[in-house]
Scaffold this motif. Structure first.
Motif, mmCIF file in Angstrom:
data_model
loop_
_atom_site.group_PDB
_atom_site.id
_atom_site.type_symbol
_atom_site.label_atom_id
_atom_site.label_comp_id
_atom_site.label_asym_id
_atom_site.label_seq_id
_atom_site.Cartn_x
_atom_site.Cartn_y
_atom_site.Cartn_z
ATOM 1 N N ASP A 1 -4.985 69.886 9.356
ATOM 2 C CA ASP A 1 -4.069 70.760 10.085
ATOM 3 C C ASP A 1 -4.578 71.019 11.506
ATOM 4 O O ASP A 1 -5.761 70.824 11.808
ATOM 5 N N ASP B 1 7.051 73.269 8.755
ATOM 6 C CA ASP B 1 6.808 74.417 7.880
ATOM 7 C C ASP B 1 8.115 74.978 7.342
ATOM 8 O O ASP B 1 8.106 75.840 6.469
ATOM 9 N N TRP C 1 2.907 66.025 7.519
ATOM 10 C CA TRP C 1 3.724 67.181 7.136
ATOM 11 C C TRP C 1 4.779 67.377 8.222
ATOM 12 O O TRP C 1 4.467 67.488 9.399
ATOM 13 N N CYS D 1 -1.030 67.146 9.883
ATOM 14 C CA CYS D 1 -0.175 68.326 9.924
ATOM 15 C C CYS D 1 -0.550 69.069 11.196
ATOM 16 O O CYS D 1 -1.692 68.989 11.645
ATOM 17 N N ASN E 1 -3.506 74.188 14.207
ATOM 18 C CA ASN E 1 -2.529 75.265 14.338
ATOM 19 C C ASN E 1 -2.418 75.924 15.704
ATOM 20 O O ASN E 1 -1.861 77.012 15.810
ATOM 21 N N TRP F 1 0.160 76.735 -0.620
ATOM 22 C CA TRP F 1 0.341 77.589 0.568
ATOM 23 C C TRP F 1 1.474 78.602 0.360
ATOM 24 O O TRP F 1 1.249 79.802 0.319
ATOM 25 N N GLY G 1 0.624 72.878 12.318
ATOM 26 C CA GLY G 1 1.536 74.021 12.273
ATOM 27 C C GLY G 1 2.923 73.541 11.887
ATOM 28 O O GLY G 1 3.898 73.818 12.572
ATOM 29 N N GLY G 2 2.986 72.764 10.806
ATOM 30 C CA GLY G 2 4.201 72.025 10.471
ATOM 31 C C GLY G 2 4.084 70.655 11.114
ATOM 32 O O GLY G 2 3.077 69.969 10.984
ATOM 33 N N TRP H 1 -7.359 71.289 2.075
ATOM 34 C CA TRP H 1 -6.893 71.541 3.455
ATOM 35 C C TRP H 1 -8.092 71.772 4.379
ATOM 36 O O TRP H 1 -9.056 72.444 3.998
ATOM 37 N N GLU I 1 5.805 73.148 -3.409
ATOM 38 C CA GLU I 1 5.036 74.147 -2.671
ATOM 39 C C GLU I 1 5.548 75.500 -3.129
ATOM 40 O O GLU I 1 6.365 76.137 -2.480
ATOM 41 N N ASP J 1 -4.733 74.788 -0.214
ATOM 42 C CA ASP J 1 -4.472 74.929 1.228
ATOM 43 C C ASP J 1 -5.455 75.915 1.853
ATOM 44 O O ASP J 1 -6.520 76.225 1.281
ATOM 45 N N ASP J 2 -5.103 76.428 2.993
ATOM 46 C CA ASP J 2 -5.925 77.325 3.809
ATOM 47 C C ASP J 2 -6.478 78.501 2.990
ATOM 48 O O ASP J 2 -5.760 79.069 2.162
ATOM 49 N N LYS K 1 -5.406 67.391 3.688
ATOM 50 C CA LYS K 1 -4.370 67.816 4.638
ATOM 51 C C LYS K 1 -5.113 68.289 5.882
ATOM 52 O O LYS K 1 -5.882 69.255 5.813
ATOM 53 N N ARG L 1 -3.068 82.354 17.449
ATOM 54 C CA ARG L 1 -3.366 82.589 16.034
ATOM 55 C C ARG L 1 -4.828 83.023 15.880
ATOM 56 O O ARG L 1 -5.514 82.650 14.947
HETATM 57 C C1 DGJ Z 1 0.267 75.346 8.948
HETATM 58 C C2 DGJ Z 1 0.721 74.331 7.949
HETATM 59 O O1 DGJ Z 1 1.837 73.656 8.420
HETATM 60 C C3 DGJ Z 1 0.998 75.028 6.637
HETATM 61 O O2 DGJ Z 1 1.528 74.131 5.718
HETATM 62 C C4 DGJ Z 1 -0.263 75.656 6.142
HETATM 63 O O3 DGJ Z 1 -1.199 74.666 5.846
HETATM 64 C C5 DGJ Z 1 -0.812 76.616 7.180
HETATM 65 N N1 DGJ Z 1 -0.925 76.004 8.464
HETATM 66 C C6 DGJ Z 1 -2.164 77.145 6.762
HETATM 67 O O4 DGJ Z 1 -2.735 77.931 7.702
#
Ligand code: DGJ
Length: 734
Positions: free
Chosen positions: A483, A553, A550, A531, A485, A341, A533-534, A416, A609, A371-372, A481, A448
């Protein structure tokens, strides 16, 4: 026997339950003719059950059977075990219902109880577990005689750790439907000890900063109505007596095994009593319960420590490691991963990933996490969520080819997903515009540039599961992972009937649990890292499905000291996702030594990372050393007892913490000198957790020290030249 029931103790006291953990007792009374459930005691372990005198029922206001004239005064002052509102207890209640006739008052009094070996599972919810010889449970059935509404209060006490878990099952035993408008899982009514409330506050990239505030008259509440446990507040509160530090003071803590809306509050009343409650946030919650139906509320984990915050922390760590975390990686060292990422963001393709993997594998890194950005038309964060098909323009040759190539390098492969989301600009949204959570007929608020899927619909949930599972079946993927967000808003569903719209928040959380349960059942070998968004969904609910989460971030080593201090106050280090990233740090722009970044990430899962092909040569050269450091210390870090020695968050200069093996033969302390202090030679630190009767050798030194001396007289850490410097101090029994 850890749970005892004593009957007919006096005219007023019909029964006493005494629940014992190794060092604590919890006592409940059944009082008066109506069998009110009263909270009598929680604290250091007692050797007797005769303590009903502290209930104050001999003082005015007397129990209702003796003085019904002042019934409300009784209800408003009696320490309730599970308070219901509307009849005269004006403090925060734990339960609210609305009958068909629109009535709301409720009294939940004792009917019967049973003691169960072991611990029953909570239907559809994550919860702690224990074998029959490791814990015992008590279920107290209460009833409101007027409506036939029942609540089964469940308590479990553990043999090996000072933890009591609580949850509540609601049962509509009446003849008519009703609505549950509020259900908390736990309550503690106590006398005020001049408490301070300790909570974890934050924001994106600033999660779980420790906050301490005095509890004064009125109500202090910590809550989330964001649809997840959140960056902002954490489903945790500890009440600590004045002056509590790591070793001293009384602490009462509650933590919620739940990942959605929550509320925890502490209310100091007119008689200086304090009521602490925790449960699902009542805002936006309304659950329809037909006759014969039940509702299971999530679990609260409670602990009491008479030895300060350190003891509380270690009880939580042991409890989560032994009674909540599951699966293949529960007690295993995790592969050192490199995540792309911060290395590439959306700008990557097969060649780039293989180049990173190749270099990483040569340095000893064990897993590549993509990742994404690998799916659909996901060239940035504005589109394609929901289109879980591989973008073959980026991943030339397909996903399996990439995974195989990475495997050939001797590395594992991880991926991810953000399964709960849908972008307006996606094939999924074009095909199913009504699959997003939204108030019917109204455009939802974007965050987002994405919406949240309405996972309360079976077809949406099944489709989501299949999209993820199909990818996982297509190649040798060993890590996910997961996520999330954005937080929930515009609560509405094209599927739920109007009278059940108030169920959406909770049904959503149950659906996320179901998705993760299914995934781990089909792919039990996966290492799952949650995870949001962190670290916005770093909570015990998610920990039940994934052994690591996670953390934030913000990967800056200095910011992480504060974030990881707060997180580690409750969570074992083995659960804290922590990576070494590149500098200047992408969130705060700070440059810290590569060595310090490694030391700080070591107090977590440890990984990288960054673009390992681009970082400075001297940093790259340090990676094999850091890999060796991880392998040398990870068993200790994962399994040891955690001690906090100094807090940079409090002193603004330096941070220090340590882990000590259970047999006290080995310890590792980390010291970070955040700011150098001019004209300052050394700092004396006092190690904690050692055996005073053992002698220890500090790695790199000749001298042997007694544990007693190192803890009482301390050890000098020489000033290091410059800011952000760090040092590990490794002790072995001599
Ligand atoms: C939020 C995550 O916390 C980041 O590590 C990363 O994976 C991004 N999203 C990707 O969009």
């Amino acid at each position: 026997m850890a749970i005892q029931y004593y009957q007919n103790l006096s005219d007023d006291v019909k029964g006493i339950f005494k629940l014992d953990t190794p060092n604590t007792s919890y006592v409940i009374g059944v009082v008066d003719e109506e069998k009110f459930l009263g909270h009598i005691y929680y604290g250091q372990r007692l050797n007797d059950y005769h303590l009903a005198h502290v209930l104050r029922i001999q003082e005015g206001p007397f129990v209702p059977s003796k003085n019904n004239r002042d019934r409300v005064s009784f209800l408003d002052s009696f320490p309730m075990e599970y308070p219901a509102g509307g009849l005269g207890d004006y403090r925060e209640s734990c339960i609210g219902i609305e009958t068909k006739g629109g009535n709301m008052g409720l009294a939940l009094n004792y009917v019967s109880h049973k003691i169960i070996p072991g611990k029953p599972e909570l239907c559809g919810l994550p919860s702690s577990f224990g074998k029959e010889d490791a814990c015992n449970s008590l279920e107290i059935l209460c009833e409101d005689p007027h409506t036939g509404f029942r609540a089964a209060l469940l308590y479990t006490v553990f043999e090996d750790v000072d933890m009591i878990t609580r949850s509540v099952r609601l049962i509509n035993d009446g003849k008519e439907e009703l609505f549950v408008t509020k259900v908390f899982s736990s309550c503690l009514d106590m006398d005020n000890h001049d408490f301070e409330a300790i909570s974890l506050h934050g924001s994106w990239a600033r999660e779980r900063h420790i906050q301490k505030v005095p509890v004064s008259h009125g109500k202090l509440s910590i809550e989330s109505i964001r649809g997840e446990s959140s960056h902002q507040d954490h489903p945790f509160m500890a009440l600590a007596s004045k002056g509590t530090d790591q070793e001293h003071g009384e602490v009462y803590a509650m933590h919620f095994v739940y990942s959605g809306n929550f509320k925890v509050s502490a209310q100091s009343d007119q008689f200086d009593q304090i009521r602490m409650v925790m449960g699902i946030h009542p805002e936006g919650f309304k659950w329809k319960l037909m006759p014969g139906e039940e509702f299971q509320a999530p679990e609260v984990v409670m602990t009491y420590s008479s030895e300060g915050l350190g003891r509380m922390t270690r009880s939580f760590h042991d409890f989560y490691r032994n009674h909540l975390i599951r699966g293949e990686y529960k007690d295993k060292k995790r592969p050192i991963l490199i995540n792309n990422w911060e290395a590439t963001y959306f700008e990557f393709d097969t060649d780039k990933l293989i180049a990173i993997a190749k270099q990483a594998s040569e340095l000893g890194i064990e897993m590549l996490v993509m990742d994404d950005g690998w799916f659909g038309n996901r060239c940035d964060d504005n589109r394609a969520l929901g289109d879980w098909t591989v973008n073959e323009e980026k991943l030339r040759g397909g996903l399996k080819y990439l995974v195989d190539e990475v495997n050939k390098l001797g590395m594992k492969f991880g991926i991810w997903f953000e399964p709960e989301m849908i972008s307006p600009d996606s094939d999924l949204c074009r095909a199913h515009p009504d699959w997003a959570i939204a108030i019917p007929g109204k455009e939802g608020s974007l965050c987002r540039n994405q919406y949240v899927l309405d996972l309360t619909r079976r077809e949406v949930l099944d489709h989501t599961y299949e999209s993820v599972a199909k990818i996982l079946r297509s190649a040798n993927i060993e890590y996910v992972k997961w996520d999330m967000n954005r937080q929930l808003s515009d609560i509405g569903s094209a599927f739920l009937p109007p009278e059940q719209m108030g169920e959406l928040y909770h049904r959503y959380v149950l659906a996320v649990y179901e998705l993760q349960r299914r995934m781990m059942e089909e792919f039990p070998y996966l290492l799952l890292e949650n995870c949001s968004g962190g670290g916005a969904r770093f909570d015990p609910g998610m920990l039940y499905y994934s052994p690591q989460i996670w953390c934030s971030d913000d990967t800056d080593a200095i910011e992480r000291l504060i974030i990881q201090e707060g997180t580690a106050m409750i969570y074992p280090l083995s659960t804290i996702g922590a990576h070494v990233s590149d500098c200047p740090n992408h969130t705060v722009g700070r440059t810290t030594p590569f060595k310090t970044r490694g030391h700080v990430a070591l107090a977590g899962t440890f990984g990288y990372e960054l673009d390992v092909t681009k970082i400075p040569e001297e940093d790259r050269e340090m990676i094999p050393e850091q890999v060796a450091m991880y392998h040398k210390y990870n068993d200790l870090v994962r399994e040891g007892d955690y001690y906090r020695l100094a807090s940079y968050h409090e002193n603004h200069f330096y941070d220090c913490y340590g882990v000590v093996s259970k047999d006290q033969k080995e310890a590792l302390y980390t010291f970070v000198q955040v700011l150098n202090r001019p004209n300052h030679h050394s700092r004396r630190i006092y190690f904690k957790g050692l055996d005073p009767d053992k002698r220890y050798r500090i790695e790199g030194e000749e001298e042997v020290y007694s544990g007693d001396v190192l803890m009482k007289a301390g050890y000098l850490i020489r000033n290091m030249w410059g800011d952000y410097k760090s040092r590990l101090i490794h002790l072995m029994e001599a």
